[in-house]
Structures are given as structure tokens and as C-alpha cells.
Design a protein around this motif. Structure first.
Motif, PDB file in Angstrom:
ATOM      1  N   ILE A 134     -56.191 -50.976 -77.736  1.00 13.37           N
ATOM      2  CA  ILE A 134     -57.290 -50.623 -76.845  1.00 13.37           C
ATOM      3  C   ILE A 134     -57.404 -51.694 -75.779  1.00 13.37           C
ATOM      4  CG2 ILE A 134     -59.748 -50.075 -76.707  1.00 13.37           C
ATOM      5  CD1 ILE A 134     -59.598 -49.688 -79.831  1.00 13.37           C
ATOM      6  N   GLY A 135     -56.946 -51.413 -74.569  1.00 13.16           N
ATOM      7  CA  GLY A 135     -57.064 -52.353 -73.468  1.00 13.16           C
ATOM      8  C   GLY A 135     -55.726 -52.900 -73.024  1.00 13.16           C
ATOM      9  N   ALA A 136     -55.446 -52.798 -71.711  1.00 20.36           N
ATOM     10  CA  ALA A 136     -54.172 -53.247 -71.141  1.00 20.36           C
ATOM     11  C   ALA A 136     -54.382 -54.417 -70.195  1.00 20.36           C
ATOM     12  CB  ALA A 136     -53.479 -52.093 -70.424  1.00 20.36           C
ATOM     13  N   GLY A 137     -55.237 -55.377 -70.599  1.00 18.28           N
ATOM     14  CA  GLY A 137     -55.499 -56.552 -69.776  1.00 18.28           C
ATOM     15  C   GLY A 137     -54.540 -57.685 -70.070  1.00 18.28           C
ATOM     16  N   GLY A 138     -55.080 -58.855 -70.395  1.00 19.12           N
ATOM     17  CA  GLY A 138     -54.234 -60.022 -70.608  1.00 19.12           C
ATOM     18  C   GLY A 138     -53.557 -60.068 -71.955  1.00 19.12           C
ATOM     19  N   GLY A 139     -54.151 -59.434 -72.995  1.00 19.63           N
ATOM     20  CA  GLY A 139     -53.607 -59.551 -74.339  1.00 19.63           C
ATOM     21  C   GLY A 139     -52.945 -58.307 -74.881  1.00 19.63           C
ATOM     22  N   GLY A 140     -53.528 -57.136 -74.631  1.00 19.99           N
ATOM     23  CA  GLY A 140     -53.016 -55.894 -75.202  1.00 19.99           C
ATOM     24  C   GLY A 140     -51.561 -55.619 -74.886  1.00 19.99           C
ATOM     25  N   ASP A 188     -44.017 -47.199 -82.956  1.00 17.11           N
ATOM     26  CA  ASP A 188     -44.618 -46.200 -82.071  1.00 17.11           C
ATOM     27  C   ASP A 188     -45.982 -46.735 -81.636  1.00 17.11           C
ATOM     28  OD1 ASP A 188     -45.658 -44.003 -80.787  1.00 17.11           O
ATOM     29  OD2 ASP A 188     -45.801 -42.756 -82.574  1.00 17.11           O
ATOM     30  N   VAL A 189     -46.089 -47.155 -80.371  1.00 17.20           N
ATOM     31  CA  VAL A 189     -47.281 -47.837 -79.868  1.00 17.20           C
ATOM     32  C   VAL A 189     -47.925 -47.004 -78.768  1.00 17.20           C
ATOM     33  CG1 VAL A 189     -48.177 -49.916 -78.768  1.00 17.20           C
ATOM     34  CG2 VAL A 189     -46.296 -50.090 -80.425  1.00 17.20           C
ATOM     35  N   LEU A 190     -49.219 -46.780 -78.903  1.00 17.13           N
ATOM     36  CA  LEU A 190     -50.024 -46.139 -77.871  1.00 17.13           C
ATOM     37  C   LEU A 190     -50.941 -47.188 -77.270  1.00 17.13           C
ATOM     38  CD1 LEU A 190     -51.175 -43.666 -76.322  1.00 17.13           C
ATOM     39  CD2 LEU A 190     -52.742 -43.342 -78.263  1.00 17.13           C
ATOM     40  N   LEU A 191     -50.891 -47.354 -75.941  1.00 18.26           N
ATOM     41  CA  LEU A 191     -51.712 -48.316 -75.225  1.00 18.26           C
ATOM     42  C   LEU A 191     -52.725 -47.551 -74.375  1.00 18.26           C
ATOM     43  CD1 LEU A 191     -52.266 -51.276 -74.368  1.00 18.26           C
ATOM     44  CD2 LEU A 191     -50.434 -51.033 -72.668  1.00 18.26           C
ATOM     45  N   PRO A 213     -40.079 -47.186 -75.901  1.00 17.17           N
ATOM     46  CA  PRO A 213     -41.099 -47.452 -74.889  1.00 17.17           C
ATOM     47  C   PRO A 213     -42.503 -47.166 -75.397  1.00 17.17           C
ATOM     48  CG  PRO A 213     -39.926 -45.420 -74.395  1.00 17.17           C
ATOM     49  CD  PRO A 213     -39.201 -46.068 -75.539  1.00 17.17           C
ATOM     50  N   VAL A 214     -43.444 -47.948 -74.919  1.00 20.97           N
ATOM     51  CA  VAL A 214     -44.858 -47.728 -75.204  1.00 20.97           C
ATOM     52  C   VAL A 214     -45.339 -46.512 -74.426  1.00 20.97           C
ATOM     53  CG1 VAL A 214     -47.157 -48.711 -74.793  1.00 20.97           C
ATOM     54  CG2 VAL A 214     -45.309 -50.150 -75.684  1.00 20.97           C
ATOM     55  N   GLU A 215     -46.246 -45.737 -75.018  1.00 24.78           N
ATOM     56  CA  GLU A 215     -46.938 -44.704 -74.259  1.00 24.78           C
ATOM     57  C   GLU A 215     -48.240 -45.304 -73.733  1.00 24.78           C
ATOM     58  OE1 GLU A 215     -48.889 -40.211 -74.463  1.00 24.78           O
ATOM     59  OE2 GLU A 215     -47.932 -41.055 -76.258  1.00 24.78           O
ATOM     60  N   LEU A 216     -48.401 -45.277 -72.422  1.00 18.39           N
ATOM     61  CA  LEU A 216     -49.591 -45.817 -71.764  1.00 18.39           C
ATOM     62  C   LEU A 216     -50.419 -44.662 -71.217  1.00 18.39           C
ATOM     63  CD1 LEU A 216     -51.320 -48.057 -70.379  1.00 18.39           C
ATOM     64  CD2 LEU A 216     -49.676 -47.953 -68.470  1.00 18.39           C
ATOM     65  N   ILE A 217     -51.700 -44.622 -71.573  1.00 20.79           N
ATOM     66  CA  ILE A 217     -52.627 -43.629 -71.015  1.00 20.79           C
ATOM     67  C   ILE A 217     -53.767 -44.399 -70.352  1.00 20.79           C
ATOM     68  CG2 ILE A 217     -54.140 -41.663 -71.463  1.00 20.79           C
ATOM     69  CD1 ILE A 217     -52.534 -41.059 -73.959  1.00 20.79           C
TER      70      ILE A 217
END
Length: 591
Positions: free
Chosen positions: A7-13, A26-29, A253-257
Motif C-alpha cells: 500500500i503506497g508507492a512513495g519512498g519505501g513501498g 506476485d506483487v500488487l502495488l 513484473p509488479v502490477e501497479l494500480i
């Protein structure tokens, strides 16, 4: 079911996403804000376009900027630069990447040990952290900053203080040095010309000295995204995460939404206790809600949003430390006025620093005009000389603290902003339990009750206040030594940029939310990987590098504990984000 939801695509996620995707998970971002996929068409260098908290492209709000920004309650005199979107606040940071001081870790035995917040140490040692620092430094990469006129002026002042130049990444005592920053070194024509035609990639690579770091980096012109100079996560870890199969055997690859606002973390009782099982997220555009399940959930929404989501999810808070310890670096700002050119507005925003372990540090920060004006007016003392108070009124600066106005302001700016030199005071703060995030009594928004951040400015610990006054005096000495004809102290109101520890890891279950692996003590399979997980204020250094190193360590712990994997940090060399194969793949993806 996913392996991991972040949860969150900032500095850490994105750090956790990249590392786990590289191991085949399998990673969902999920990111609540926008993704600026084409900065050169979506951004400008105009400061208000970027930084207006209501309408700027760096704001806390959805992708659709015709819609209002998200409200947060800040009852005290303060300003928060909170950003939603892929990259989070790393989009407008200066790339500064110093390591935390060794004194904040639990293996420190130095003679100055009592100078630190020993009640709130990291629950592991500095020696254990070093490989993770090295991993992130190689991945971004972190390099010694490029130098210019303002750095030369700064170092001239440092030389008069009787302290040595630091030549190692680990800080062991009072010293000064170029920044270790996550900005690619200038190459080719970069830093040698202002001719736009000569500053296009590949004729120019790395930092072009444009001076607009805070507005997001899109330089050099025509460079692929992962070759942009500043290594914010939207330029580094996210491109790697989205192309994991290119550079890692067995990676996926990560899935980014994006525009996906998480409103609830789901749990269930299992053998061994409560465990996270997934999330519900809301599409900002359509309002539709979606449920996703996972074996592990990682919260990386930041120091304000993580506690809010925790409370809105009804998660347990047995020791009442969720949201507490909202810790910053009790900033202050001093300005030196010079007769000659300082290069204040040119080059990387912050490329020189001074370290004073046990107290904090100082950074030179160069600014373009609007941000310089903001820095000169954010005062907790009001107009300079208006009040007779003890807020920095007496010291080795000229007159009382406060914002400069009228004829004095005209005099200060008579030579333009490139005759100024700024010193940012960054203190080693104690973790303050009464600085905290709770839920506001204001009406809920579409995502549920909104957060309230209660932040004590003047009732800080005696050590924190001592540190600020000590470092402010050092800043004045430095500016005088550099040749400033006048020095002004602004006495900043709280500017919430370096903020950490609201979901802190710690040695004791009595005053921490997370254990030594950054896993929640109250909810299994729920981890936190951003500034809010940090145990303390790091001794004063900027938090991003330490956050990303701890996030790398957290990803490794997740992989070992819940997916039967082996550690990797000591066994492999990290793959850096400027790998040319990624540039090819990004071109295929239109990135």
C-alpha cells in the motif's frame, strides 16, 4: 490470491516491491495518487505549478486535479509537504542520502552514547545495517554530489570551525563533506553549458545543474525515465519493479494500480493470532470498491496515512502507540547575505553538509525564487523584531529571529537570491509520545474519517531544544566564516518534511508498533516499510536512505519467513537502475 500487496508507492513501498518481484513473487502495488508517466508533458519548472498544496502536480490528492486535495487536520502552526502519487515525497526531495548515525542503534557503545535518544533505539545494530545501506547505495545509485559555487562557499565556512573533512560514508564525529546523494553525476555537456541543444541525452547525462530539484526531475532532455538524474523512486525502483523479468532470472513484473485508495486492511483469526489477509481499495475515478487478498500486506502510506488506515480498519492498538512518536528534525533556517555570487539557485539543491553527532547537522540548501521566499517567511516568531520572546531572539545572528520585511528585506535581496547562502538546521530529536496521529472530528471524506496530526512545537524535550539552539549557533558561525556580511535566523515553524516513527519499530513492546523485522506486533503478516517504521530520528540525517535500507531488510525478512526463501543481500550484487537493458524495455512500454 496475491503473494504480497503493498500500500503506497512513495519512498519505501517500491523498494519492497522491486526486491520481492525480483525473487519471483506476485506483487500488487497500490498507490492512492497519480502516476506521472510523462513528466515532460505533465510538469513544468514553475514553482507554483508544482508545489501549490491545493492545485499543484505535487499535492495530496487524486490524479484529477479539478477535484479538491484531500483534507488533513493540522491544528497547530505548521506546514506539511505531503504528496500522493508514484514516487511520493521522493519526487520533490533533494536526493540527500546520508546514513543514520551509528549512535541510534542498539549496538552502539561510544563515549557519547548518552547524547542520543537511548530510550528509543533501533532493535538491531548498525553493523547489521551496513550491507543494506550498501545495497541501496549501489542500486539507486548514491554518489558523492557534484560541486558548484554555493558548495565552495559553504566549505569555506566549514573550514573556520576547526573540524575535519569526512571521507567515509559512516559518520563517526563532527565533520563536513559533500553530500552523498541519489543524483547521477553530470556527464558529457551536463554542468558545462546552459545551451538547451547541448543538454539533450546522450550528449548530456546525469545532473544538468538546472536548480529545480524540488519540482521533480525530468533531466536530461530526451533521456529515458530510468536515466533521469534524480533517483526518486519513480525514476529508479519503480522502473525496475515494472521490468523485473528483464534483469532478474525468475523475476516477474509488479502490477501497479494508481488512483487506488486503500480504505481497509482485512484480518482474520488464525492459529498464532490475528493475521492480515488482504485489502479493500477504492477507485478514485469511478468510486468502485475492489477486494484483493494476499499472504502478506505491507503498509507504505507514510507517517500520517498509515495510522489513519490502521484506525479505519479497526486494527488492535494494545499499547496505544499507533500514531504516536510523530517525530521530525525540529528544523530551523538561517540565511547569510554576501557581497558576491554564491550560486544559491544553481545546481543540485543540496550538495554540502556538516555533521555534529549527538546534536544533528546542517545542510546547505539552494532554492529558486518562490521557495526562497517561502523559506524566509515560515517563522514561529512572526515579523522580525515584532515580539520580545525567547524564540531565537539572542545569538550570533543579526538582531532577533523572525521573518524579514520592509527595507531590510529590500536590502537582503538587493543583489538577488544568488548573493544568499542558506543553512538548514536538522536536529537529533527525541521521540515525543504526545506528537501523534488520531482521527479527526471533522466530517469523513469518501475514504473514511480523516487524520488529525497533533504536533507540539514549543513543548519539546530539553535535549531536542538544546540541539536546535546548538546547531543554529553553528550555522551562524559557518555563515560568518564563509564571509556573510549579515546573518538572519528565521526560527521556522514546523515544516513537516523529515517525519518518521509514527508506527515505530523498537526494542520494547511497551512503546513500539513493530518488532525488529518491521512486522506488526499485534497483526501477523502485516509489515510497514516507510519512514513511519523508523525507530527514532536517526541522529538528524535525512531519513530516505535509512528507510530504503530498512525496507530492503524488511523485504528479505518477508521472503525468509513467509515464502521459504534465503537471504540475498550478502550473497549477490544489486542490479542498478541504470542498466541499459531496462532503458530498452522502458522504451517498449512507452515509459
Amino acid at each position: 490470491m496475491r503473494d504480497v500487496i503493498i500500500i503506497g508507492a512513495g519512498g519505501g513501498g517500491p523498494v519492497v516491491a522491486k526486491e520481492l518481484a525480483a525473487r519471483g513473487l506476485d506483487v500488487l502495488l497500490l498507490e492512492a495518487g497519480p502516476r506521472h508517466a510523462n513528466p515532460r508533458t505533465e510538469w513544468t519548472h514553475f514553482e507554483n505549478d508544482a508545489n501549490n498544496p491545493l492545485t499543484g502536480f505535487f499535492r495530496l490528492g487524486p490524479s484529477d486535479r479539478s477535484k479538491p486535495a484531500w483534507f488533513r487536520e493540522w491544528p497547530q502552526n505548521s506546514f506539511v509537504w505531503q504528496v500522493s502519487g508514484v514516487g511520493g515525497t521522493t519526487q520533490h526531495y533533494y536526493g540527500n542520502s546520508p546514513r543514520a548515525y551509528p549512535g541510534v542503534f542498539n549496538d552502539y557503545t561510544g563515549a557519547d552514547r548518552e547524547q542520543y535518544d537511548i530510550a528509543h533505539r533501533f532493535p538491531f545494530g548498525y553493523a547489521e545495517m551496513v550491507p543494506y545501506f550498501e545495497w541501496v547505495e549501489a542500486t539507486l545509485p548514491v554518489q558523492t554530489a557534484a560541486m558548484g559555487t554555493k558548495e565552495q562557499t559553504w566549505f569555506r565556512g566549514c573550514e573556520t570551525l576547526g573540524i575535519p573533512v569526512q571521507t567515509t560514508k559512516t559518520t563517526t564525529g563532527p565533520s563536513y563533506r559533500p553530500q552523498e546523494n541519489a543524483i547521477l553525476q553530470p556527464g558529457g555537456n551536463a554542468g558545462r553549458t546552459s545551451d538547451r541543444d547541448l543538454l539533450q541525452y546522450p550528449k548530456a547525462t546525469g545532473c544538468t545543474f538546472c536548480g529545480y530539484c524540488f519540482q521533480g526531475c525530468m533531466q536530461p532532455i530526451a533521456a529515458p525515465r530510468n536515466q533521469f538524474a534524480k533517483r526518486s523512486t519513480d525514476n529508479s525502483y519503480v522502473p525496475m519493479a515494472l521490468t523485473a523479468e528483464v534483469w532478474s532470472a525468475g523475476g516477474r513484473p509488479v502490477e501497479l494500480i494508481t488512483d487506488a485508495y486503500v480504505t481497509r486492511v482485512h484480518t482474520e483469526q488464525r492459529q498464532g493470532g490475528l493475521a492480515a489477509t488482504g485489502v479493500t481499495w477504492r477507485d478514485n475515478a469511478s468510486g468502485e470498491e475492489h477486494r484483493e487478498d494476499a499472504r502478506v500486506v505491507v503498509m507504505s502510506g507514510g507517517c500520517t496515512e498509515n495510522p489513519r488506515l490502521w484506525f479505519n480498519s479497526g486494527l488492535p492498538n494494545p499499547n496505544d502507540w499507533v500514531g504516536r512518536g510523530y517525530t521530525d528534525h525540529h528544523f530551523d533556517w538561517l540565511i547569510g547575505s554576501f557581497d558576491g555570487d554564491t550560486g544559491n539557485s544553481k545546481g543540485p539543491g543540496s550538495s554540502a553538509r556538516l555533521e555534529m553527532p549527538g546534536y544533528g547537522g546542517l545542510e546547505n540548501v539552494g532554492l529558486p525564487p518562490a521557495l526562497e521566499a517561502f523559506a524566509m517567511t515560515l517563522s514561529d516568531s512572526g515579523i522580525r523584531g515584532q515580539y520580545d520572546n525567547d524564540n531565537g531572539s539572542a545569538g550570533p545572528w543579526d538582531g532577533p529571529a523572525g521573518r524579514v520585511i520592509g527595507p531590510e528585506l529590500k536590502e537582503l535581496l538587493s543583489g538577488g537570491i544568488d548573493t544568499l547562502l542558506n543553512a538548514l538546521v536538522i536536529t537529533d530529536d527525541d521521540v515525543e509520545p504526545d506528537n501523534r496521529v488520531t482521527l479527526s472530528a471533522f466530517p469523513a471524506d469518501e475514504h473514511g474519517p480523516v487524520p488529525k496530526v497533533s504536533f507540539r512545537q514549543r513543548q519539546r524535550s530539553a535535549r531536542t531544544l538544546r540541539n536546535r539552539e546548538f546547531m543554529a549557533r553553528k550555522a551562524a558561525e559557518l555563515l560568518r566564516g564563509a564571509g556573510a556580511k549579515k546573518v538572519y535566523r528565521i526560527n521556522w515553524a514546523p515544516l513537516i518534511l523529515h517525519v518518521q516513527s509514527s508506527m515505530r519499530m523498537g526494542e520494547s513492546a511497551a512503546d513500539s508498533v513493530l518488532d525488529a523485522n518491521a512486522e506488526s506486533r499485534a497483526v501477523r503478516r502485516l509489515f510497514i516499510a516507510d519512514n513511519s517504521a523508523l525507530a527514532n530520528s536517526l541522529g538528524g540525517p535525512n531519513p530516505t536512505l535509512t528507510t530504503q535500507a530498512v525496507a530492503t531488510r524488511t523485504a528479505e525478512k518477508i521472503f525468509q519467513r513467509y515464502f521459504g526463501g534465503d537471504p540475498w543481500v550478502r550473497a549477490e550484487s544489486p542490479v542498478v537502475s541504470t542498466d541499459p537493458r531496462i532503458s530498452v524495455r522502458l522504451g517498449e512500454l512507452g515509459l
